[in-house]
Write a protein that holds these residues in place. Structure first.
Motif, PDB file in Angstrom:
ATOM      1  N   LYS A   1      94.283 -14.593 -18.057  1.00 19.82           N
ATOM      2  CA  LYS A   1      92.853 -14.707 -18.362  1.00 19.82           C
ATOM      3  C   LYS A   1      92.271 -16.001 -17.805  1.00 19.82           C
ATOM      4  O   LYS A   1      92.957 -17.021 -17.746  1.00 19.82           O
ATOM      5  N   PRO A   2      90.990 -15.980 -17.411  1.00 25.21           N
ATOM      6  CA  PRO A   2      90.332 -17.229 -17.006  1.00 25.21           C
ATOM      7  C   PRO A   2      90.407 -18.232 -18.151  1.00 25.21           C
ATOM      8  O   PRO A   2      90.387 -17.869 -19.322  1.00 25.21           O
ATOM      9  N   GLY A   3      90.464 -19.486 -17.799  1.00 29.47           N
ATOM     10  CA  GLY A   3      90.641 -20.519 -18.826  1.00 29.47           C
ATOM     11  C   GLY A   3      91.889 -21.317 -18.523  1.00 29.47           C
ATOM     12  O   GLY A   3      91.954 -22.503 -18.782  1.00 29.47           O
ATOM     13  N   LEU A   4      92.878 -20.657 -17.939  1.00 33.41           N
ATOM     14  CA  LEU A   4      94.055 -21.353 -17.424  1.00 33.41           C
ATOM     15  C   LEU A   4      93.890 -21.433 -15.907  1.00 33.41           C
ATOM     16  O   LEU A   4      94.569 -20.763 -15.146  1.00 33.41           O
ATOM     17  N   GLY A   5      92.912 -22.222 -15.455  1.00 32.61           N
ATOM     18  CA  GLY A   5      92.578 -22.244 -14.040  1.00 32.61           C
ATOM     19  C   GLY A   5      91.938 -20.913 -13.681  1.00 32.61           C
ATOM     20  O   GLY A   5      91.006 -20.462 -14.332  1.00 32.61           O
ATOM     21  N   GLU A   6      92.455 -20.276 -12.676  1.00 30.12           N
ATOM     22  CA  GLU A   6      91.971 -18.949 -12.287  1.00 30.12           C
ATOM     23  C   GLU A   6      92.741 -17.842 -13.001  1.00 30.12           C
ATOM     24  O   GLU A   6      92.525 -16.667 -12.743  1.00 30.12           O
ATOM     25  N   GLY A   7      93.623 -18.250 -13.894  1.00 29.69           N
ATOM     26  CA  GLY A   7      94.485 -17.253 -14.519  1.00 29.69           C
ATOM     27  C   GLY A   7      95.757 -17.099 -13.718  1.00 29.69           C
ATOM     28  O   GLY A   7      95.742 -17.144 -12.480  1.00 29.69           O
ATOM     29  N   TRP A   8      96.880 -16.972 -14.405  1.00 30.87           N
ATOM     30  CA  TRP A   8      98.174 -16.926 -13.724  1.00 30.87           C
ATOM     31  C   TRP A   8      98.731 -15.512 -13.824  1.00 30.87           C
ATOM     32  O   TRP A   8      98.802 -14.934 -14.911  1.00 30.87           O
ATOM     33  N   THR A   9      99.111 -14.943 -12.704  1.00 32.40           N
ATOM     34  CA  THR A   9      99.705 -13.600 -12.715  1.00 32.40           C
ATOM     35  C   THR A   9     101.039 -13.653 -11.979  1.00 32.40           C
ATOM     36  O   THR A   9     101.162 -14.307 -10.931  1.00 32.40           O
TER      37      THR A   9
END
Length: 415
Positions: free
Chosen positions: A99-107
């Motif tokens: 989810k956004p909020g951790l930078g761009e989001g981690w996948t």
């Protein structure tokens, strides 16, 4: 690659060898340039008010230790419900990584599951992120119970293992014997299973040569106190060993469900004063006992690998072990240690006597065992081989799976 590992134990929450395995693998993958996030858990019996979900970076690994949900389950009494609840909490924490909020989001590029307890969150997260699922099967329910899966909980655990193995895009086992076991039990293709042995960081295990013995011999066992570990055979061998080597003692380190039975067994064999139970040992304590023992005895009746054999070899402790599963591959009989058939009390006693009768030969085998670690059991080699499995894994087309056919006895009979 970006790797999401899912494990029900990770330091400081360690139950057995699995936690240490995941820790070493994760940190070595980071050293090799990969990004690693480990989904783990907070200690059993805590809750989110005192132990909230915690994010920390340790040795380059982002560790997400997930809090227990408010619903109250006790692992020893509600194992399946407790496991499902843990999995549900892990799924929510895993989805939050993207989810956004951790930078761009981690996948992640791949999800790596470690054993059946994290099957549900691992399968769900691999599907959510649409990436390959790799699973390491560290042991099986059928193997732990000598092939029998007749009880309701045994059958439930077996069915989850079957599901995880069949839904995975690649499977890893720690020994060739475990590969045979997994393909036979779960009906998966031999080509989908890679054998990657456990590793060891020998820098944390000081090697010490054996000195001439000035006192009665000390034997050491380290591991869980469970029936499949064969500790009962070591206790049964003590009267024979003490007849030829008076005063020999056996020191048992570890915890488990069979403590009471094993203590009673020592009394039955009239060796209660020669057998001591040390409980759980930290690293420094364990190293001290390894250095002080004349031999470590690993009498497993079932053993997917047995990482303590590597730790003992690194410390210079002479090895006496059964040929069960991975132990038969970790030790070269007569070269790096002495072996005997599982459940063979006489063979165990004979092997111990050989170690005690010839300290120089035992020392030669211990030194050969230490040298072998740097060739066959280096963590960098383990991490590189695992990364190759990640790269080769492709997310396959999923088809609906029927429930597995569960027989009462799923493996050939062993002694």
């Amino acid at each position: 690659m970006k790797v999401l590992m899912v494990s029900w134990e990770y330091p400081p929450v360690v139950v057995g060898g699995l936690g240490r395995h995941v820790h070493h693998l994760a940190t070595e993958l980071v050293r090799s340039g990969h990004e690693v996030v480990v989904l783990a858990r907070r200690p059993t019996g805590t809750d989110a008010s005192t132990h909230p979900t915690h994010h920390r970076i340790e040795d380059g690994v982002l560790v997400v230790a997930v809090a227990e949900d408010p619903a109250h389950f006790v692992f020893g009494e509600d194992m399946l419900a407790w496991t499902l609840a843990m999995g549900h909490a892990m799924v929510r924490a895993g989805i939050a990584l993207g989810k956004p909020g951790l930078g761009e989001g981690w996948t992640p590029d791949v999800v790596h599951a470690h054993d059946w307890l994290v099957a549900h969150p691992s399968i769900a997260l691999a599907e959510h992120f649409d990436v390959p699922l790799v699973s390491t099967i560290h042991a099986t329910e059928a193997g732990r119970h000598s092939g029998w899966i007749s009880g309701p909980v045994n059958r439930q655990v077996h069915s989850i293992e079957w599901w995880l193995a069949n839904d995975s895009d690649a499977v890893i086992t720690c020994s060739a014997s475990m590969k045979d076991e997994v393909t036979r039990l779960f009906g998966i293709r031999d080509s989908s299973v890679a054998v990657i042995r456990n590793g060891i960081d020998i820098r944390t295990w000081t090697f010490r040569r054996r000195e001439p013995r000035q006192e009665p011999a000390k034997l050491l066992y380290v591991g869980r106190l469970e029936y499949e570990k064969g500790i009962q055979d070591a206790i049964a061998a003590m009267p024979r060993i003490r007849r030829s080597h008076p005063g020999t003692t056996l020191h048992i380190a570890g915890e488990g469900t069979q403590f009471g039975w094993l203590a009673q067994l020592a009394r039955t064999h009239r060796v209660a004063r020669a057998v001591s139970f040390l409980g759980s040992l930290d690293h420094t304590e364990l190293l001290g006992w390894l250095h002080g023992a004349d031999a470590i005895v690993l009498p497993s009746r079932y053993e997917p690998f047995g990482i303590i054999a590597l730790e003992a070899a690194a410390a210079g402790t002479p090895l006496v072990a059964s040929t069960a599963g991975g132990l038969g591959e970790a030790i070269v009989d007569g070269v790096t240690g002495l072996s005997f058939e599982p459940a063979d009390v006489g063979g165990l006693a004979t092997a111990v006597r050989r170690v005690l009768d010839n300290v120089d030969a035992a020392q030669d085998r211990a030194e050969a065992a230490r040298k072998r670690l740097t060739v066959d059991f280096d963590w960098k080699h383990v991490a590189d081989a695992t990364a190759q499995v990640y790269l080769a894994a492709k997310r396959k087309v999923r088809y609906p799976l029927a429930r597995p056919v569960i027989v009462e006895r799923a493996l050939p009979e062993r002694s």
